[in-house]
Design an enzyme around this catalytic site. Structure first.
Site, PDB file in Angstrom:
ATOM      1  N   LYS A  24     -29.034 -40.563  -0.449  1.00  0.00           N
ATOM      2  CA  LYS A  24     -28.022 -41.627  -0.492  1.00  0.00           C
ATOM      3  C   LYS A  24     -27.179 -41.646   0.779  1.00  0.00           C
ATOM      4  O   LYS A  24     -27.018 -42.689   1.417  1.00  0.00           O
ATOM      5  CB  LYS A  24     -27.101 -41.463  -1.724  1.00  0.00           C
ATOM      6  CG  LYS A  24     -27.829 -41.510  -3.053  1.00  0.00           C
ATOM      7  CD  LYS A  24     -26.883 -41.380  -4.237  1.00  0.00           C
ATOM      8  CE  LYS A  24     -26.135 -40.056  -4.314  1.00  0.00           C
ATOM      9  NZ  LYS A  24     -26.998 -38.869  -4.505  1.00  0.00           N
ATOM     10  N   ARG A  38     -20.368 -42.554 -11.235  1.00  0.00           N
ATOM     11  CA  ARG A  38     -21.262 -41.478 -11.670  1.00  0.00           C
ATOM     12  C   ARG A  38     -21.229 -41.315 -13.185  1.00  0.00           C
ATOM     13  O   ARG A  38     -21.935 -40.462 -13.719  1.00  0.00           O
ATOM     14  CB  ARG A  38     -20.820 -40.170 -11.018  1.00  0.00           C
ATOM     15  CG  ARG A  38     -21.751 -39.670  -9.918  1.00  0.00           C
ATOM     16  CD  ARG A  38     -21.125 -38.425  -9.315  1.00  0.00           C
ATOM     17  NE  ARG A  38     -22.080 -37.579  -8.662  1.00  0.00           N
ATOM     18  CZ  ARG A  38     -22.239 -37.542  -7.330  1.00  0.00           C
ATOM     19  NH1 ARG A  38     -21.554 -38.337  -6.547  1.00  0.00           N
ATOM     20  NH2 ARG A  38     -23.090 -36.692  -6.811  1.00  0.00           N
ATOM     21  N   ARG A  76     -30.329 -28.860   3.472  1.00  0.00           N
ATOM     22  CA  ARG A  76     -29.343 -29.811   4.015  1.00  0.00           C
ATOM     23  C   ARG A  76     -28.271 -29.082   4.822  1.00  0.00           C
ATOM     24  O   ARG A  76     -27.803 -28.022   4.463  1.00  0.00           O
ATOM     25  CB  ARG A  76     -28.665 -30.573   2.864  1.00  0.00           C
ATOM     26  CG  ARG A  76     -27.437 -31.356   3.324  1.00  0.00           C
ATOM     27  CD  ARG A  76     -27.064 -32.468   2.388  1.00  0.00           C
ATOM     28  NE  ARG A  76     -26.776 -32.021   1.032  1.00  0.00           N
ATOM     29  CZ  ARG A  76     -26.591 -32.876   0.024  1.00  0.00           C
ATOM     30  NH1 ARG A  76     -26.677 -34.179   0.208  1.00  0.00           N
ATOM     31  NH2 ARG A  76     -26.345 -32.398  -1.182  1.00  0.00           N
ATOM     32  N   ARG A  82     -23.208 -27.019   2.829  1.00  0.00           N
ATOM     33  CA  ARG A  82     -22.187 -27.242   1.814  1.00  0.00           C
ATOM     34  C   ARG A  82     -22.193 -26.095   0.819  1.00  0.00           C
ATOM     35  O   ARG A  82     -23.247 -25.588   0.447  1.00  0.00           O
ATOM     36  CB  ARG A  82     -22.471 -28.560   1.076  1.00  0.00           C
ATOM     37  CG  ARG A  82     -21.821 -29.752   1.710  1.00  0.00           C
ATOM     38  CD  ARG A  82     -22.310 -31.058   1.158  1.00  0.00           C
ATOM     39  NE  ARG A  82     -22.319 -31.136  -0.309  1.00  0.00           N
ATOM     40  CZ  ARG A  82     -22.696 -32.221  -0.987  1.00  0.00           C
ATOM     41  NH1 ARG A  82     -23.106 -33.299  -0.345  1.00  0.00           N
ATOM     42  NH2 ARG A  82     -22.671 -32.221  -2.308  1.00  0.00           N
ATOM     43  N   ARG A  91     -25.699 -29.454 -11.015  1.00  0.00           N
ATOM     44  CA  ARG A  91     -25.529 -30.846 -10.584  1.00  0.00           C
ATOM     45  C   ARG A  91     -26.649 -31.739 -11.109  1.00  0.00           C
ATOM     46  O   ARG A  91     -26.420 -32.900 -11.456  1.00  0.00           O
ATOM     47  CB  ARG A  91     -25.450 -30.913  -9.052  1.00  0.00           C
ATOM     48  CG  ARG A  91     -24.090 -30.408  -8.537  1.00  0.00           C
ATOM     49  CD  ARG A  91     -24.139 -29.972  -7.105  1.00  0.00           C
ATOM     50  NE  ARG A  91     -24.501 -31.032  -6.192  1.00  0.00           N
ATOM     51  CZ  ARG A  91     -25.005 -30.844  -4.973  1.00  0.00           C
ATOM     52  NH1 ARG A  91     -25.193 -29.613  -4.523  1.00  0.00           N
ATOM     53  NH2 ARG A  91     -25.287 -31.858  -4.205  1.00  0.00           N
TER      54      ARG A  91
HETATM   55  P1  ADP Z   1     -27.562 -37.405  -1.121  1.00  0.00           P
HETATM   56  O1  ADP Z   1     -26.444 -38.068  -0.390  1.00  0.00           O
HETATM   57  O2  ADP Z   1     -28.298 -38.339  -2.045  1.00  0.00           O
HETATM   58  O3  ADP Z   1     -27.149 -36.145  -1.803  1.00  0.00           O
HETATM   59  P2  ADP Z   1     -28.626 -36.783   1.581  1.00  0.00           P
HETATM   60  O4  ADP Z   1     -28.719 -38.102   2.250  1.00  0.00           O
HETATM   61  O5  ADP Z   1     -27.551 -35.871   1.989  1.00  0.00           O
HETATM   62  O6  ADP Z   1     -28.649 -36.990  -0.035  1.00  0.00           O
HETATM   63  O7  ADP Z   1     -30.048 -36.082   1.756  1.00  0.00           O
HETATM   64  C1  ADP Z   1     -30.299 -34.780   1.213  1.00  0.00           C
HETATM   65  C2  ADP Z   1     -31.099 -33.961   2.234  1.00  0.00           C
HETATM   66  O8  ADP Z   1     -32.420 -34.483   2.345  1.00  0.00           O
HETATM   67  C3  ADP Z   1     -30.522 -33.974   3.643  1.00  0.00           C
HETATM   68  O9  ADP Z   1     -30.762 -32.711   4.217  1.00  0.00           O
HETATM   69  C4  ADP Z   1     -31.321 -35.066   4.351  1.00  0.00           C
HETATM   70  O10 ADP Z   1     -31.414 -34.844   5.747  1.00  0.00           O
HETATM   71  C5  ADP Z   1     -32.687 -34.945   3.679  1.00  0.00           C
HETATM   72  N1  ADP Z   1     -33.381 -36.231   3.517  1.00  0.00           N
HETATM   73  C6  ADP Z   1     -32.836 -37.446   3.274  1.00  0.00           C
HETATM   74  N2  ADP Z   1     -33.785 -38.397   3.167  1.00  0.00           N
HETATM   75  C7  ADP Z   1     -34.975 -37.755   3.334  1.00  0.00           C
HETATM   76  C8  ADP Z   1     -36.361 -38.182   3.337  1.00  0.00           C
HETATM   77  N3  ADP Z   1     -36.693 -39.463   3.121  1.00  0.00           N
HETATM   78  N4  ADP Z   1     -37.300 -37.236   3.522  1.00  0.00           N
HETATM   79  C9  ADP Z   1     -36.966 -35.933   3.727  1.00  0.00           C
HETATM   80  N5  ADP Z   1     -35.700 -35.471   3.754  1.00  0.00           N
HETATM   81  C10 ADP Z   1     -34.718 -36.362   3.547  1.00  0.00           C
HETATM   82  P1  ADP Z   2     -24.600 -35.271  -3.949  1.00  0.00           P
HETATM   83  O1  ADP Z   2     -24.922 -36.715  -4.101  1.00  0.00           O
HETATM   84  O2  ADP Z   2     -25.297 -34.616  -2.833  1.00  0.00           O
HETATM   85  O3  ADP Z   2     -24.720 -34.550  -5.253  1.00  0.00           O
HETATM   86  P2  ADP Z   2     -21.747 -35.795  -3.413  1.00  0.00           P
HETATM   87  O4  ADP Z   2     -21.275 -35.459  -2.064  1.00  0.00           O
HETATM   88  O5  ADP Z   2     -21.904 -37.231  -3.779  1.00  0.00           O
HETATM   89  O6  ADP Z   2     -23.080 -34.999  -3.631  1.00  0.00           O
HETATM   90  O7  ADP Z   2     -20.788 -35.147  -4.507  1.00  0.00           O
HETATM   91  C1  ADP Z   2     -20.387 -33.804  -4.424  1.00  0.00           C
HETATM   92  C2  ADP Z   2     -19.476 -33.450  -5.594  1.00  0.00           C
HETATM   93  O8  ADP Z   2     -18.282 -34.269  -5.550  1.00  0.00           O
HETATM   94  C3  ADP Z   2     -20.052 -33.683  -6.982  1.00  0.00           C
HETATM   95  O9  ADP Z   2     -20.845 -32.585  -7.422  1.00  0.00           O
HETATM   96  C4  ADP Z   2     -18.768 -33.817  -7.815  1.00  0.00           C
HETATM   97  O10 ADP Z   2     -18.152 -32.559  -8.026  1.00  0.00           O
HETATM   98  C5  ADP Z   2     -17.868 -34.602  -6.874  1.00  0.00           C
HETATM   99  N1  ADP Z   2     -18.022 -36.056  -7.049  1.00  0.00           N
HETATM  100  C6  ADP Z   2     -18.541 -36.948  -6.149  1.00  0.00           C
HETATM  101  N2  ADP Z   2     -18.524 -38.188  -6.640  1.00  0.00           N
HETATM  102  C7  ADP Z   2     -17.978 -38.113  -7.890  1.00  0.00           C
HETATM  103  C8  ADP Z   2     -17.699 -39.052  -8.916  1.00  0.00           C
HETATM  104  N3  ADP Z   2     -17.981 -40.366  -8.771  1.00  0.00           N
HETATM  105  N4  ADP Z   2     -17.133 -38.607 -10.070  1.00  0.00           N
HETATM  106  C9  ADP Z   2     -16.822 -37.315 -10.222  1.00  0.00           C
HETATM  107  N5  ADP Z   2     -17.085 -36.365  -9.314  1.00  0.00           N
HETATM  108  C10 ADP Z   2     -17.644 -36.743  -8.143  1.00  0.00           C
END
Ligand code: ADP
Ligand code: ADP
Ligand code: ZN
Length: 217
Positions: free
Chosen positions: A13, A88, A127, A160, A171
């Site tokens: 995302k 979420r 990541r 992270r 998660r």
């Molecule tokens: P999210 O915001 O949904 O948690 P991220 O955009 O941070 O996800 O992506 C999670 C990890 O996967 C990061 O280390 C990113 O560089 C990697 N990543 C994102 N898209 C791809 C893809 N299409 N193929 C392989 N790795 C990816």
């Molecule tokens: P990812 O998509 O990689 O799981 P985010 O960076 O979006 O991670 O979120 C990290 C953390 O921030 C979540 O595990 C949660 O603790 C908190 N968080 C993010 N967005 C929300 C939301 N909309 N509602 C509640 N908690 C949230």
């Protein structure tokens, strides 16, 4: 355009949000980034949110919704926005609908980045993020140009604290129980579009552009 990005942690995302936001000139609003910024600045919101982030649990709806209402009221959201990590829960989604309906608006599209669970763990544990600009890298799939440094601001990139295997389990569990129901929620509103998130980063962005070109007016 008002866009929501849906998908499990690690789906890509944040990575795709950067591209979408640049191409369509809409602000990228990531709840995770806002929480992390508040945590690093030790604001009262940050102190409260930290316990939940550290355990991979959701910050309570009340706190999250009020934070997002403030953010969405900022002028840059008038031309649209891209929400990454919000809503979420169904409660958050209903609050967002109500907030938008007050100004006669609604979500144009909820984009689900679809990635099977077995790819997720590798993506998350590899990541690395830039604490300054939020850019997301991957040690194997998307390494920065200079090892350990952000391409954009040249800061050291870090892992992270919640990207460990144990916290990821929590998660993913939270996603299944609390966030996945949003797929049906937006399907029922006829705004859900699913894109295949398994290909390379460029390919996934192409899939997203294919969906958005039918919606972009
Ligand atoms: P999210 O915001 O949904 O948690 P991220 O955009 O941070 O996800 O992506 C999670 C990890 O996967 C990061 O280390 C990113 O560089 C990697 N990543 C994102 N898209 C791809 C893809 N299409 N193929 C392989 N790795 C990816
Ligand atoms: P990812 O998509 O990689 O799981 P985010 O960076 O979006 O991670 O979120 C990290 C953390 O921030 C979540 O595990 C949660 O603790 C908190 N968080 C993010 N967005 C929300 C939301 N909309 N509602 C509640 N908690 C949230
Ligand atoms: Zn950076």
């Amino acid at each position: 355009m008002k866009i929501i990005l849906l998908g499990p942690p690690g789906a890509g995302k944040g990575t795709q949000a950067k591209f979408i936001s640049e191409r369509y000139f809409i602000p990228h609003i990531s709840t995770g980034d806002i929480f992390r910024k508040n945590i690093s600045e030790k604001t009262s919101l940050g102190v409260e949110a930290k316990k939940y982030l550290d355990e991979g649990k959701l910050v309570p709806d009340e706190i999250t919704i009020s934070m997002m209402k403030n953010r969405l009221a900022v002028d840059d959201c008038k031309k649209g926005f891209l929400l990454d990590g919000f809503p979420r829960t169904v409660t958050q989604a209903k609050a967002l609908d109500l907030f938008l309906s007050n100004t006669g608006g609604r979500i144009d599209v909820a984009l689900l980045i679809d990635v099977p669970k077995d790819l997720i763990l590798n993506r998350i544990t590899g990541r690395r993020v830039c604490p300054s600009c939020g850019a997301s890298y991957h040690i194997k799939f998307n390494p920065p140009k200079v090892e350990g440094k952000c391409d954009v601001c040249h800061n050291d990139i870090v892992q992270r604290k919640d990207d460990t295997e144990a916290t990821v389990k929590s998660r993913l569990d939270v996603y299944d129980k609390q966030t996945e129901p949003l797929i049906d929620y937006y399907e029922a509103q006829d705004v859900l579009s699913t894109v295949n998130g398994t290909g390379e980063i460029d390919q996934v962005f192409q899939n997203i552009k294919d969906v958005l070109k039918d919606i972009h007016k």
